[in-house]
Enzyme design. Structure first.
Site, short mmCIF file in Angstrom:
data_model
loop_
_atom_site.label_atom_id
_atom_site.label_comp_id
_atom_site.label_asym_id
_atom_site.label_seq_id
_atom_site.Cartn_x
_atom_site.Cartn_y
_atom_site.Cartn_z
N HIS A 11 0.97 -1.33 0.38
CA HIS A 11 0.20 0.08 -0.17
C HIS A 11 0.82 1.07 0.27
O HIS A 11 1.72 1.27 0.36
CB HIS A 11 -1.07 0.05 1.16
N ARG A 62 -5.93 0.76 4.75
CA ARG A 62 -4.44 1.64 3.50
C ARG A 62 -4.06 1.19 2.89
O ARG A 62 -3.67 1.17 1.31
CB ARG A 62 -3.37 1.88 4.77
N GLU A 89 -1.36 -6.63 7.39
CA GLU A 89 -0.53 -6.85 7.83
C GLU A 89 0.42 -8.15 8.71
O GLU A 89 -0.60 -8.58 9.41
CB GLU A 89 0.18 -5.42 8.04
N ARG A 100 10.29 3.43 15.10
CA ARG A 100 11.33 2.52 15.11
C ARG A 100 12.57 2.85 15.36
O ARG A 100 14.09 1.97 15.98
CB ARG A 100 11.01 1.99 13.50
N ARG A 117 11.89 -8.03 9.98
CA ARG A 117 12.61 -8.68 9.03
C ARG A 117 12.72 -10.21 8.77
O ARG A 117 12.67 -10.77 7.75
CB ARG A 117 13.93 -8.37 7.94
N HIS A 188 0.87 -5.73 1.98
CA HIS A 188 1.47 -4.92 3.06
C HIS A 188 2.77 -5.16 2.90
O HIS A 188 2.81 -6.57 2.32
CB HIS A 188 0.81 -5.36 4.77
N ASN A 190 4.77 -6.71 4.76
CA ASN A 190 5.48 -8.87 5.47
C ASN A 190 3.99 -9.59 4.74
O ASN A 190 4.74 -10.55 3.83
CB ASN A 190 4.97 -8.95 6.99
#
Length: 259
Positions: A11, A62, A89, A100, A117, A188, A190
């Site tokens: 998105h 989103r 997500e 973050r 990740r 998303h 992920n």
């Protein structure tokens, strides 16, 4: 020889992307820049002459909003859009809402990179004391899921995202593709990464290095068995794409001003 084309799209930029916070299952609309990204993506796809038969999104705004804007820019508003929580997500658990860069300063950049990740590392779970717990689990959109609300995740690794995504992929999306439909998945970072890992056979260590920028369509060309026949293509200006990838990767680093 390529028989099928599949498009994956993270998105456009959301409000919390802009603020560098773990958004996850908190529902956020696109930022002004995210709206522009989605519209530019649609114009790019139209210029290339692509046409969609089916669009799949998560149930987060989103993702849905991005699909709407892309289809509008392509003049394909009529194309059916189907929504499922299984494309949501990754659930970041107790990390939801946190910045973050601040987390990198507190816990170290490598730890934050693993949380963001890695394939099988799960963040601490969300509980009822979390400031966004009620907002997420009292949202009536989760009454529409194909599992009871109490069985929805409280945190997830990327592996767990793939585990809940694969049944939907195999049972709902794959038959459409095999029937000759051109599909767009507007989801998303992920959920798209998890699907890429599955389709391209990316290893658990290599998936750490796969970054998808917001609003950049990814084209996969596949054979009849839905195996890729060439490397994935990120569509658009290469310099802009690399800059966008670096922007995403830098989100998990300590800000120079905070050092």
């Amino acid at each position: 020889m390529s028989n099928h084309k599949l498009f994956l799209l993270r998105h456009g930029e959301g409000a919390w992307n802009k603020e560098n916070r773990f958004c996850s299952w908190v529902d956020q609309k696109l930022s002004d820049n995210g709206v522009l990204e989605a519209q530019e993506c649609g114009r790019l796809l139209k210029e290339h002459g692509y046409e969609f038969d089916r669009v799949f999104t998560s149930i987060l705004s989103r993702s849905v909003q991005t699909a709407w804007l892309v289809l509008e820019a392509m003049g394909q508003e009529w194309v059916p859009v189907t929504k499922s929580w299984r494309l949501n997500e990754r659930h970041y658990g107790a990390l939801i809402g946190l910045n973050r860069a601040e987390m990198a300063q507190k816990h170290g950049e490598e730890k934050v990179k693993l949380w963001r990740r890695s394939y099988d590392i799960t963040p601490p779970p969300i509980d009822e004391s979390h400031p966004y717990f009620t907002e997420i689990y009292n949202d009536r959109r989760y009454n529409t899921c194909d599992v009871p609300k109490e069985q929805l995740p409280r945190t997830e690794s990327l592996k767990e995202v793939l585990d809940r995504l694969l049944p939907y992929w195999n049972e709902v999306i794959v038959p459409e593709i095999k029937n000759g439909k051109t599909v767009l998945i507007s989801a998303h970072g992920n959920s798209c990464r998890a699907l890429l890992k599955h389709l391209e056979g990316i290893s658990e260590t290599e998936i750490v290095g796969v970054t998808l920028p917001t609003g950049v369509p990814v084209l996969l060309e596949m054979d009849g068995g839905l195996r890729p026949v060439k490397p994935r293509q990120l569509l658009g200006d290469p310099a802009k794409i690399q800059a966008a990838i670096k922007k995403v990767e830098d989100q998990g680093k300590v800000n120079a001003s905070n050092k």
